[in-house]
Design an enzyme around this catalytic site. Structure first.
Site, PDB file in Angstrom:
ATOM      1  N   SER A   2     -21.425  30.378   0.343  1.00  0.00           N
ATOM      2  CA  SER A   2     -21.698  28.869   0.920  1.00  0.00           C
ATOM      3  C   SER A   2     -20.704  28.626   2.106  1.00  0.00           C
ATOM      4  O   SER A   2     -19.851  29.009   2.035  1.00  0.00           O
ATOM      5  CB  SER A   2     -21.669  27.684  -0.153  1.00  0.00           C
ATOM      6  OG  SER A   2     -21.341  26.547   0.389  1.00  0.00           O
ATOM      7  N   TYR A  35     -15.735  23.493  -6.680  1.00  0.00           N
ATOM      8  CA  TYR A  35     -17.051  24.542  -6.644  1.00  0.00           C
ATOM      9  C   TYR A  35     -16.877  25.312  -5.299  1.00  0.00           C
ATOM     10  O   TYR A  35     -17.153  26.580  -5.395  1.00  0.00           O
ATOM     11  CB  TYR A  35     -18.133  23.576  -6.436  1.00  0.00           C
ATOM     12  CG  TYR A  35     -19.058  24.176  -5.667  1.00  0.00           C
ATOM     13  CD1 TYR A  35     -20.177  24.957  -6.227  1.00  0.00           C
ATOM     14  CD2 TYR A  35     -19.620  23.969  -4.189  1.00  0.00           C
ATOM     15  CE1 TYR A  35     -21.250  25.604  -5.625  1.00  0.00           C
ATOM     16  CE2 TYR A  35     -20.716  24.690  -3.747  1.00  0.00           C
ATOM     17  CZ  TYR A  35     -21.435  25.439  -4.374  1.00  0.00           C
ATOM     18  OH  TYR A  35     -22.585  26.294  -4.085  1.00  0.00           O
ATOM     19  N   LYS A  42     -16.551  29.669  -5.366  1.00  0.00           N
ATOM     20  CA  LYS A  42     -17.495  30.449  -4.440  1.00  0.00           C
ATOM     21  C   LYS A  42     -16.429  31.679  -3.669  1.00  0.00           C
ATOM     22  O   LYS A  42     -16.829  32.827  -3.461  1.00  0.00           O
ATOM     23  CB  LYS A  42     -18.205  29.663  -3.495  1.00  0.00           C
ATOM     24  CG  LYS A  42     -19.519  28.993  -3.880  1.00  0.00           C
ATOM     25  CD  LYS A  42     -20.675  29.751  -4.152  1.00  0.00           C
ATOM     26  CE  LYS A  42     -21.175  29.717  -5.548  1.00  0.00           C
ATOM     27  NZ  LYS A  42     -22.366  30.436  -5.805  1.00  0.00           N
TER      28      LYS A  42
HETATM   29  P1  NAD Z   1     -29.934  25.716  -9.073  1.00  0.00           P
HETATM   30  O1  NAD Z   1     -29.259  24.944  -9.968  1.00  0.00           O
HETATM   31  O2  NAD Z   1     -31.345  25.289  -8.575  1.00  0.00           O
HETATM   32  O3  NAD Z   1     -30.087  27.137  -9.263  1.00  0.00           O
HETATM   33  C1  NAD Z   1     -29.009  27.678 -10.054  1.00  0.00           C
HETATM   34  C2  NAD Z   1     -29.620  28.456 -11.540  1.00  0.00           C
HETATM   35  O4  NAD Z   1     -28.653  29.100 -12.130  1.00  0.00           O
HETATM   36  C3  NAD Z   1     -30.130  27.564 -12.217  1.00  0.00           C
HETATM   37  O5  NAD Z   1     -31.630  27.956 -12.454  1.00  0.00           O
HETATM   38  C4  NAD Z   1     -29.342  27.426 -13.463  1.00  0.00           C
HETATM   39  O6  NAD Z   1     -30.018  27.188 -14.727  1.00  0.00           O
HETATM   40  C5  NAD Z   1     -28.753  28.848 -13.322  1.00  0.00           C
HETATM   41  N1  NAD Z   1     -27.424  29.133 -14.130  1.00  0.00           N
HETATM   42  C6  NAD Z   1     -26.230  28.426 -14.008  1.00  0.00           C
HETATM   43  N2  NAD Z   1     -25.251  29.078 -14.612  1.00  0.00           N
HETATM   44  C7  NAD Z   1     -25.815  30.289 -15.486  1.00  0.00           C
HETATM   45  C8  NAD Z   1     -25.535  31.040 -16.313  1.00  0.00           C
HETATM   46  N3  NAD Z   1     -24.215  31.037 -16.553  1.00  0.00           N
HETATM   47  N4  NAD Z   1     -26.523  31.858 -16.748  1.00  0.00           N
HETATM   48  C9  NAD Z   1     -27.843  31.848 -16.356  1.00  0.00           C
HETATM   49  N5  NAD Z   1     -28.219  31.194 -15.648  1.00  0.00           N
HETATM   50  C10 NAD Z   1     -27.459  30.125 -14.950  1.00  0.00           C
HETATM   51  O7  NAD Z   1     -29.127  25.723  -7.426  1.00  0.00           O
HETATM   52  P2  NAD Z   1     -29.575  26.420  -6.179  1.00  0.00           P
HETATM   53  O8  NAD Z   1     -29.539  25.402  -5.109  1.00  0.00           O
HETATM   54  O9  NAD Z   1     -30.956  27.538  -6.465  1.00  0.00           O
HETATM   55  O10 NAD Z   1     -28.358  27.516  -5.772  1.00  0.00           O
HETATM   56  C11 NAD Z   1     -28.182  28.860  -6.070  1.00  0.00           C
HETATM   57  C12 NAD Z   1     -27.147  29.440  -5.829  1.00  0.00           C
HETATM   58  O11 NAD Z   1     -26.784  29.315  -4.381  1.00  0.00           O
HETATM   59  C13 NAD Z   1     -25.823  28.957  -6.342  1.00  0.00           C
HETATM   60  O12 NAD Z   1     -24.795  29.913  -6.708  1.00  0.00           O
HETATM   61  C14 NAD Z   1     -25.374  27.769  -5.302  1.00  0.00           C
HETATM   62  O13 NAD Z   1     -23.889  27.711  -5.325  1.00  0.00           O
HETATM   63  C15 NAD Z   1     -25.561  28.344  -4.056  1.00  0.00           C
HETATM   64  N6  NAD Z   1     -25.539  27.641  -3.122  1.00  0.00           N
HETATM   65  C16 NAD Z   1     -26.544  26.716  -2.922  1.00  0.00           C
HETATM   66  C17 NAD Z   1     -26.555  25.736  -2.076  1.00  0.00           C
HETATM   67  C18 NAD Z   1     -27.450  24.521  -1.984  1.00  0.00           C
HETATM   68  O14 NAD Z   1     -27.528  23.644  -1.338  1.00  0.00           O
HETATM   69  N7  NAD Z   1     -28.487  24.445  -2.801  1.00  0.00           N
HETATM   70  C19 NAD Z   1     -25.666  25.832  -0.889  1.00  0.00           C
HETATM   71  C20 NAD Z   1     -24.981  26.898  -0.921  1.00  0.00           C
HETATM   72  C21 NAD Z   1     -24.883  27.893  -2.097  1.00  0.00           C
HETATM   73  C1  UD1 Z   2     -22.846  19.174   0.377  1.00  0.00           C
HETATM   74  C2  UD1 Z   2     -21.531  19.647  -0.314  1.00  0.00           C
HETATM   75  C3  UD1 Z   2     -21.370  21.193  -0.043  1.00  0.00           C
HETATM   76  C4  UD1 Z   2     -22.599  22.066  -0.544  1.00  0.00           C
HETATM   77  C5  UD1 Z   2     -23.929  21.352   0.089  1.00  0.00           C
HETATM   78  C6  UD1 Z   2     -25.010  22.034  -0.428  1.00  0.00           C
HETATM   79  C7  UD1 Z   2     -20.205  17.654  -0.330  1.00  0.00           C
HETATM   80  C8  UD1 Z   2     -18.668  17.181   0.394  1.00  0.00           C
HETATM   81  N1  UD1 Z   2     -20.370  18.957   0.254  1.00  0.00           N
HETATM   82  O1  UD1 Z   2     -23.038  19.351   1.600  1.00  0.00           O
HETATM   83  O2  UD1 Z   2     -20.072  21.769  -0.577  1.00  0.00           O
HETATM   84  O3  UD1 Z   2     -22.428  23.378  -0.176  1.00  0.00           O
HETATM   85  O4  UD1 Z   2     -24.049  20.056  -0.185  1.00  0.00           O
HETATM   86  O5  UD1 Z   2     -25.141  21.768  -2.026  1.00  0.00           O
HETATM   87  O6  UD1 Z   2     -20.612  17.197  -1.402  1.00  0.00           O
HETATM   88  N2  UD1 Z   2     -25.855  12.001   3.170  1.00  0.00           N
HETATM   89  C9  UD1 Z   2     -26.095  10.655   3.245  1.00  0.00           C
HETATM   90  N3  UD1 Z   2     -26.650  10.042   2.150  1.00  0.00           N
HETATM   91  C10 UD1 Z   2     -26.892  10.667   0.913  1.00  0.00           C
HETATM   92  C11 UD1 Z   2     -26.617  12.026   0.974  1.00  0.00           C
HETATM   93  C12 UD1 Z   2     -26.053  12.776   1.841  1.00  0.00           C
HETATM   94  O7  UD1 Z   2     -25.868   9.901   4.107  1.00  0.00           O
HETATM   95  O8  UD1 Z   2     -27.493   9.981  -0.218  1.00  0.00           O
HETATM   96  C13 UD1 Z   2     -25.182  12.725   4.276  1.00  0.00           C
HETATM   97  C14 UD1 Z   2     -23.999  13.294   4.094  1.00  0.00           C
HETATM   98  O9  UD1 Z   2     -22.948  12.322   4.349  1.00  0.00           O
HETATM   99  C15 UD1 Z   2     -24.128  14.349   5.055  1.00  0.00           C
HETATM  100  C16 UD1 Z   2     -25.474  14.718   4.900  1.00  0.00           C
HETATM  101  O10 UD1 Z   2     -26.144  13.659   4.694  1.00  0.00           O
HETATM  102  O11 UD1 Z   2     -23.649  13.976   6.411  1.00  0.00           O
HETATM  103  C17 UD1 Z   2     -25.973  16.016   4.238  1.00  0.00           C
HETATM  104  O12 UD1 Z   2     -25.492  15.798   3.033  1.00  0.00           O
HETATM  105  P1  UD1 Z   2     -25.646  16.781   1.511  1.00  0.00           P
HETATM  106  O13 UD1 Z   2     -27.002  17.122   1.536  1.00  0.00           O
HETATM  107  O14 UD1 Z   2     -25.086  16.431   0.654  1.00  0.00           O
HETATM  108  O15 UD1 Z   2     -25.044  18.003   2.073  1.00  0.00           O
HETATM  109  P2  UD1 Z   2     -23.390  18.446   2.754  1.00  0.00           P
HETATM  110  O16 UD1 Z   2     -22.626  17.329   2.675  1.00  0.00           O
HETATM  111  O17 UD1 Z   2     -23.433  19.191   3.859  1.00  0.00           O
END
Ligand code: NAD
Ligand code: UD1
Length: 346
Positions: free
Chosen positions: A124, A148, A152
């Site tokens: 991330s 978190y 990572k």
């Molecule tokens: P998500 O929660 O939708 O998907 C993660 C999946 O992993 C879920 O289906 C959950 O049930 C499963 N899971 C969790 N722990 C587990 C375990 N111990 N064994 C088996 N399954 C397990 O999240 P996502 O948004 O699809 O994210 C996927 C990956 O990407 C995660 O590792 C997350 O940290 C990373 N990531 C997500 C974002 C984002 O904004 N969504 C940003 C950066 C990184």
């Molecule tokens: C957040 C996480 C980041 C994670 C990412 C994806 C925090 C501090 N950071 O990032 O670690 O990797 O999500 O899961 O939580 N916002 C609003 N109102 C809302 C929600 C968000 O104004 O209800 C604003 C936030 O202040 C930001 C932008 O929208 O400026 C995006 O927010 P968000 O989607 O939560 O992502 P990040 O904060 O970038």
């Protein structure tokens, strides 16, 4: 090629399953469904017209994981499984470190035993220190502000050390910026269990009437309109980045970190306005205080991904807004109640 996908029932995982199947890969999915529903995988089958095995297991369970590797042979692994809510990680650090680290360590151990050495890891942009100059490059300073993020960061380090100790390994650490949007079919999407923390799911829940208004966290940042700026990337582009990464891994050994972002930032207000204009809906909002831990501005330098993976994000902010709304409109209760995903938008 047969690819093992952990966390494949989740938001990014299910979209990646679609892109891999469409490209002719075979897949096997494992997920403990702690933050997802098996309905997403039924929808993946419906979109692609292809079937694949699913194991409802915890990746921390070494015996269960070993059975999957016993029954299949894999050419690579994409490790999405993990817990991802920043705020929850602050209140439940042990749960977050246990799940995210033990799943990665167990996976490495089982992969080593079954001679599978290629892994794509879901990292991330949160691993970058908040005080870096922009855009963020892979060499930018690392440092996290919550458990978190540290989990990572630590998993990245684990994979670096594993690959350094055994030259057969290759690992790509993909650092995602802000994934939003859903598959254009509107059949799979993001389905937060509780009140959404992230911007897009909150906007779509306001649009569909599940929430009264959006709270915009901070209107006094040093940005053109005072609201925070982020690098939003369409999840289908992100999923295609994983397909490119798996292909790249076939001729690569060692470890590398790669940003997956667009390189362009948009503010919260730009997102709200674009969502309203693209979808013809009104998003009531109120500007409130800043959220702890937020930075004013964050966007990627995606050139390394362009160069090495021959990948670039193609979809627009309008695509992200249109597709997210189609998903929420067709599935107002997410996967919780399977509405069938059949409603047509006018
Ligand atoms: P998500 O929660 O939708 O998907 C993660 C999946 O992993 C879920 O289906 C959950 O049930 C499963 N899971 C969790 N722990 C587990 C375990 N111990 N064994 C088996 N399954 C397990 O999240 P996502 O948004 O699809 O994210 C996927 C990956 O990407 C995660 O590792 C997350 O940290 C990373 N990531 C997500 C974002 C984002 O904004 N969504 C940003 C950066 C990184
Ligand atoms: C957040 C996480 C980041 C994670 C990412 C994806 C925090 C501090 N950071 O990032 O670690 O990797 O999500 O899961 O939580 N916002 C609003 N109102 C809302 C929600 C968000 O104004 O209800 C604003 C936030 O202040 C930001 C932008 O929208 O400026 C995006 O927010 P968000 O989607 O939560 O992502 P990040 O904060 O970038």
């Amino acid at each position: 090629m047969n690819i093992f996908i952990t966390g494949g029932a989740g938001y990014i995982g299910s979209h990646t399953c679609v892109e891999l199947l469409n490209e002719g890969f075979d897949i096997v999915v494992a997920d403990n469904l702690s933050n997802s529903s098996q309905v997403s995988l039924d929808r993946v089958r419906r979109i692609t017209g292809r079937d694949f095995p699913f194991y409802e297991i915890d990746i921390c369970d070494e015996d269960a994981l070993s059975r999957v590797f016993e029954e299949h042979s894999f050419d690579g692994v994409i490790h999405f499984a993990g817990l991802k809510a920043v705020g929850e990680s602050v209140s439940r650090p042990v749960t977050y470190y246990s799940n995210n680290l033990i799943s990665t360590l167990t996976l490495c151990r089982v992969m080593q035993r079954y001679l599978v050495h290629k892994i794509v890891y879901s990292s991330s942009a949160t691993v970058y220190s908040p005080d870096n100059p922009l855009p963020l490059r892979e060499e930018s300073k690392l440092g996290c502000t919550n458990p978190y993020g540290w989990s990572k960061y630590m998993c990245e380090q684990i994979l670096r050390d594993v690959a350094a100790a055994d030259r057969r390994w290759s690992a790509l650490l993909l650092r995602y910026f802000n994934p939003v949007g859903v598959h254009p079919s509107g059949l799979i999407g993001e389905d937060p269990r509780d009140i959404p923390n992230n911007l897009m799911p909150f906007i779509t829940q306001v649009a569909v009437g599940r929430r009264e208004k959006l709270h915009i966290f901070g209107g006094d940042y040093d940005t053109p309109d005072g609201t925070g700026i982020r690098d939003y990337i369409h999840v289908v582009d992100l999923a295609k980045g994983h397909v490119a990464a798996i292909k790249y891994l076939q001729g690569f050994t060692g470890v590398d970190a790669i940003n997956l972002g667009t390189g362009r930032g948009f503010s919260v207000l730009e997102m709200v306005r674009t969502f309203e204009k693209t979808n013809g809906v009104n998003i009531p909002y109120e500007i409130v205080g800043r959220r702890a831990g937020d930075v004013a501005c964050c966007y990627a330098d995606p050139q390394k991904a362009n160069r090495l993976l021959h990948w670039r994000a193609e979809k627009t902010l309008e695509d992200m807004c249109r597709d997210s709304w189609r998903w929420q409109y067709n599935n107002p209760h997410g996967y919780g109640r399977d509405d069938g995903g059949n409603v047509t938008l006018h």
